[in-house]
Each structure stands twice: as C-alpha cells, then as structure tokens.
Design an enzyme around this catalytic site. Structure first.
Site, short mmCIF file in Angstrom:
data_model
loop_
_atom_site.label_atom_id
_atom_site.label_comp_id
_atom_site.label_asym_id
_atom_site.label_seq_id
_atom_site.Cartn_x
_atom_site.Cartn_y
_atom_site.Cartn_z
N SER A 260 1.07 -1.45 -0.08
CA SER A 260 -0.08 0.47 0.40
C SER A 260 0.71 1.16 -0.38
CB SER A 260 -0.53 -0.24 1.42
OG SER A 260 -0.16 0.45 2.55
N LYS A 261 0.17 2.10 -0.52
CA LYS A 261 0.77 3.41 -0.42
C LYS A 261 1.76 3.89 1.02
CE LYS A 261 -0.80 7.62 0.34
NZ LYS A 261 -2.38 9.50 -0.44
N ARG A 262 1.08 3.73 2.10
CA ARG A 262 1.36 3.43 3.03
C ARG A 262 2.95 2.85 4.02
NH1 ARG A 262 0.58 7.62 5.65
NH2 ARG A 262 -1.53 8.43 5.98
N ASP A 263 2.95 2.14 2.81
CA ASP A 263 4.05 1.43 3.25
C ASP A 263 5.57 2.39 2.85
OD1 ASP A 263 3.03 -1.48 4.41
OD2 ASP A 263 2.10 -1.84 2.36
N GLY A 264 5.43 2.27 1.22
CA GLY A 264 6.33 3.29 0.97
C GLY A 264 6.66 4.46 1.59
#
Length: 507
Positions: A260-264
């Site tokens: 997910s975007k958050r992981d990045g």
RNA sequence: GGAGCGUUCGACUAAGGGUUAGGUCACCUCCCUUUCACGGAGGUAAUACGGGUUCGAAUCCCGUACGCUCUACCA
C-alpha cells in the site's frame, strides 16, 4: 486466436496509479502486443463519491511515461466508445432491465440504514437466499406493492438473483480450473440507487460491448468472478465470455499483505509510478519517475515480478518482453516488492543508456537542484565518469555536483587526523606548480606530475590522494581524482586547494 | 465465521517424477582500485509439516498448518 485479441485496463480515477496497477497494465499490454492485438483503457468512474479530479489525466500521463500507450481510450478515441463508464449510464440501465425481465435480477428497496440494521442483528448477514424474503424487494413484496413503490420513485437498487444451487466453473489462464458453489455468494447490487452500475454489471456489459477477448485483473477479484460469470451466462452467453486471468498480488516487502501507499511512506520508497498530489489534501506522494527511475527499468522490474521467460535472462527491453511474454508462465503466488532489486534494475538500465540520452533525462533533475549546466557536452563527459556508481537518476546530482561548482562544504574532519606540516607544504607546492601548467592537461599527465612532486617531498602518493580528493569534491567519493582535475581544469583545482588549505589552517 | 487462492534460500525465481535443487538481488570474503563504485573470483542460505502413490517426489494425491484476498448502493 480466432478473433483479434482485445484487452483492457479499467482503473477508477481515484488517485495515483500504484505498482500493482502498472503491472496489470503491463501484462495486458504485453499480451495484446504479443498477439498483435489491441489494448484499451476504460475509465471506471461510476462511483461519484470517490471521483478525484485529475486522476484520469494522471493515468494517461503515467501510461505515456511507461510507454504503454493504449490503442483506444477516452483520449485516443476508438470505435467502441465512450470509454468512460459515467458516459454509458443508459446502456447499463437497459441491461439491468433485461435481467429483471428474464427473472435474473430484482428490485430492492432497502435503505442503507435498513441494511446496516440487519447486519447488526444477523451476525454474518448475506443478502442472499437465506434472508432475501426478510428484506424489502420485488421478490418478497406483492406485485402491486412493487409497482406502487416504483411509481412513487422510491429509491431502489437492482440486485442479481443468485441461483439456489449451482456450481460455477471456469478456467483461469494462470490458475487453471476454479470452482465456486454459488450458494455462498450474495445478491450483489448491479445498479445503484443513483442509476449508476456497480463494477459487477459494468465490467461484463463493457467487456461484451467492447469485444474484449481476454480479461486480466488482480487476484482480489477472484471471489467475485462467479457473479460475473453468471451475468455473462444470463446476458450474452458463456461462449462470448473473455478468457480470464487473475494476476498475483504485489505484497509488502516485510510481513505480509497487499502493498500500500502507506508502506512506501513508512519504508522510504515510492509506490506510485509518478508523483501524485491529492487535489484536496494537497498531499504529494512521490513516484518512481521523480525518484529517478528510468521507465525501461521500471517496466523491466515490474515484468519480472511474477513472470520470467524460463531462462536466466533478467534485463529485457519492451520489445523483448513483448516477444517473450506468455501468461501461462505467470506465477500463482504473490510477490514481495524488493526496492533494492528495483534499484539494481535501474542501475543496469542506466549503464545501458547512452550518455547523450541520459544528459537529456538528467536536465530536469539538475534544474531542480539549481545546478547550472553551461555545456551539454561537458555534462555528457561527466555522466560517463559517474554513471557506474548511480542507482537512481537523482544519484547523479550528488555524484557530480562538484563538477559544476565548488563543493559547499569540505569534510576537513576526515583530513585533520593525519594532517601534518609536510603535507601542508606539499599542497602549497602543488597549487603553485599547477599555476605553471598551461592549457588543459590530461589525467595521465596530471598524475605523473603529482607523483613526481610527491616524491620530491618524500611523501607516499597514497597519503596525499585522499586529502586531495576531499579538497576537490568535499568528501570521500567520486571518480578518479585526476579525471576530476582534467574536467574541472586548472584554475578551479587551484582555487579548491587554496580554499581547503585555508580551512585547515584555521582549525 | 464463510468462500476462494496461495506456500522453493532473507527477497525475486528456475527445476513440470531421476540435478551435488540452478540463477539474480541483498549479505560476507578475496582480487582489481591509494575514495566510493564498476568489474572479476568465491561463500552463507531454501523445497511449511504429516501421510500416501512410486524403484525414485520440490514436482502427483490426501490431510494439517500458516499466509493472503474477498465477504459495501468501492473498485
């Protein structure tokens, strides 16, 4: 193939396009081009609440950057338009109507509140055979009641009527035969109260109308496949149905789950293809492009996540990918995203790319860093000197800024511990002797000069090389010292030595 | 809870009944390099578990475990 291959990528314009989306595009594109077919971009903007301005343009821009240009799209046009689902509203209504007439769908008048209430009461509530009769719909209600409600324009949806008992079987190109006992799926909404279709109705109608021959999508869609297959059977016949392939997911690098975007953000790597700024929150999410990836590398890396050609070959051009691509060699299991390997691919592509082309691509990065390039030819020479140590295009800035301007700071702390009088004397002599030199001496010449001078001062060249490097570039990095001097030329070299000597004497 | 899908070195993967289970990234050592890289040579490291079938199983079958996805008038 009996008819021309047509595939589609059908994103919702709700934000930036992430890795998984681009890979779905890529596999669609590779498959289409491998078979000499067409690749269509269809915008699934049926959810007005999630619509984000600019997202469609962003998707087009991203595809363009990746070199995966669609043959038909809202922008490019085509014979099967319109390509935005919001502009096809009337079409879906018509098919929903057909389903009602054939008894494969029904009206449901339950309000969102009704449903919420029901879900609270019944633990694992499913709007299906088990509870259908307890709800407010055209199956449970009397005929005159229904027509009354419809006449009064009571808000309602249209739901598919899932058969009581039926096994849906289909062949997925990647997974083989997949079976579902339909009794576990619920009566999905097909047409929403606002008259817009849900995904379920829209995909099958559009895939049919747009003559899609092969439908690829993420694995997360597998559980709803029986709904789509039933719809195909009811509406157009299974013989017309495209071949399905459900692509494996791209997973978080550590732990597990969908990337997910958050992981990045958490782990410090991009997830979107290009920078995306949310028009409402103004928040910008960094993309692979702006992070310094070459589109060829980005594509190459994505292709190898879940696919290989059966050999040890890893570096592929897009043409090679098209030639070699085979869906049946796509993995079933999800693949974890590894940013280190992604950077390795980029480095390989940087090495492969001509310095002239790199110079062009690098210009915006230098502009952004406020580094002025006076001569393109000089830039090209510098690129040749530093490209081997760059993983990202942004690395060129740190690796080469000192070729264009004196370093902002000198790591004197790295020189000081071994600094002594006689070195001071040597460097003074060196700067003076360089003043005597004329023109633009070559690296080899400079090296000889340097070593001769070191010998007369009775100092090992090795003890002198590191201080010299730091004086010129600011730290312990960069290409060969004499290559650097050759490039920045005598006056700058002398100035940097003199400046550093002064800094050192102040300490 | 239900349904579906999946599981080979830390990561990406090869091997489709017979290989010392191979390659790449990462990591480690050495060479090259008086910086950092690049390049070269090595090294560490895997078939989730349990049963079958078979002369022989990572591979075929069954079970278990674990993981993931879905279970919205979102896609």
């Amino acid at each position: 193939m009996d008819s021309k291959v047509r595939v589609r990528f059908a994103p919702s314009p709700t934000g930036g396009l992430h890795l998984g989306g681009v890979r779905t595009v890529l596999f669609n594109y590779l498959f289409a081009k491998h078979h000499g077919g067409e690749f269509i971009l269809r915008i699934e903007d049926t959810d007005q609440t999630r619509f984000v301005a600019g997202a469609e343009q962003y998707i087009l821009d991203t595809l363009n950057w990746c070199g995966l240009t669609p043959d038909e799209s809202p922008l490019h046009g085509g014979a099967y338009g319109p390509y935005r689902q919001s502009e096809r509203k009337a079409i879906y209504t018509q098919y929903a109507q057909t389903l009602i007439e054939k008894g494969f769908a029904y009206y449901a008048f339950d309000t969102p509140e009704d449903l919420e209430e029901k879900r609270k009461q019944v633990p694992n509530f499913q709007y299906s055979r088990a509870h259908r009769m307890e709800m407010k719909n055209s199956i449970s209600l009397a005929e005159n009641e229904v027509s009354e409600l419809l006449k009064k324009n009571t808000p309602h949806v249209i739901r598919i009527k899932i058969p009581d008992e039926e096994e849906v079987v289909f062949t997925d190109i990647i997974r083989g035969e997949v079976r579902f006992d339909v009794s576990t799926v619920d009566d999905k909404v097909l047409l929403k109260a606002d008259g817009m279709p849900t995904y379920h109705l829209a995909v099958v109608v559009d895939d049919y109308l747009m003559k899609i021959t092969h439908a690829f999508r993420g694995e997360e869609w597998l559980p709803s496949a029986p709904v789509h297959i039933l719809l195909w059977k009811y509406l157009f016949g299974l013989d017309k149905m495209p071949k399905w392939a459900h692509l494996p997911l791209i997973l978080k690098p550590e732990g597990s789950g969908k990337l997910s975007k958050r992981d990045g953000e958490r782990l410090g790597f991009p997830v979107f293809a290009m920078d995306w700024s949310d028009p409402i929150t103004k928040e910008t999410t960094v993309g692979f492009k702006e992070k310094g990836f070459l589109p060829e590398a980005f594509i190459n890396f994505l292709a190898m996540l879940g696919w290989n050609d059966g050999t040890d070959k890893e570096i592929f051009t897009i043409e090679e990918l098209i030639a070699a691509f085979d869906l049946e060699r796509v993995h079933k299991g999800g693949a974890k995203f590894d940013y280190e390997k992604a950077k390795w691919f980029n480095q390989e592509w940087i090495k492969k790319t001509d310095n002239k082309i790199l110079a062009e691509l690098l210009q915006p990065f230098f502009d952004q860093a406020n580094i002025e390039i006076h001569e393109r030819s000089y830039l090209i020479k510098v690129i040749g000197l530093v490209k081997d140590r760059c993983h990202l295009l942004t690395d060129f800035i740190t690796q080469s800024s000192f070729f264009f301007a004196a370093p902002k700071s000198i790591d004197t702390a790295a020189i000081l511990p071994k600094w002594e009088e006689k070195k001071q004397a040597f460097f003074t002599a060196l700067s003076n002797s360089l003043k005597e030199m004329k023109g633009k001496p070559l690296a080899a010449e400079l090296e000889t000069h340097f070593k001769t001078l070191a010998a007369t001062h009775e100092i090992k060249p090795g003890d002198l090389l590191l201080p010299l490097r730091i004086m010129l570039v600011g730290g312990k990095f960069g290409p060969g010292v004499f290559d650097i001097i050759e490039s920045i030329e005598l006056p700058d070299t002398i100035a940097r030595i003199v400046h550093s000597l002064q800094l050192l004497s102040e300490k």
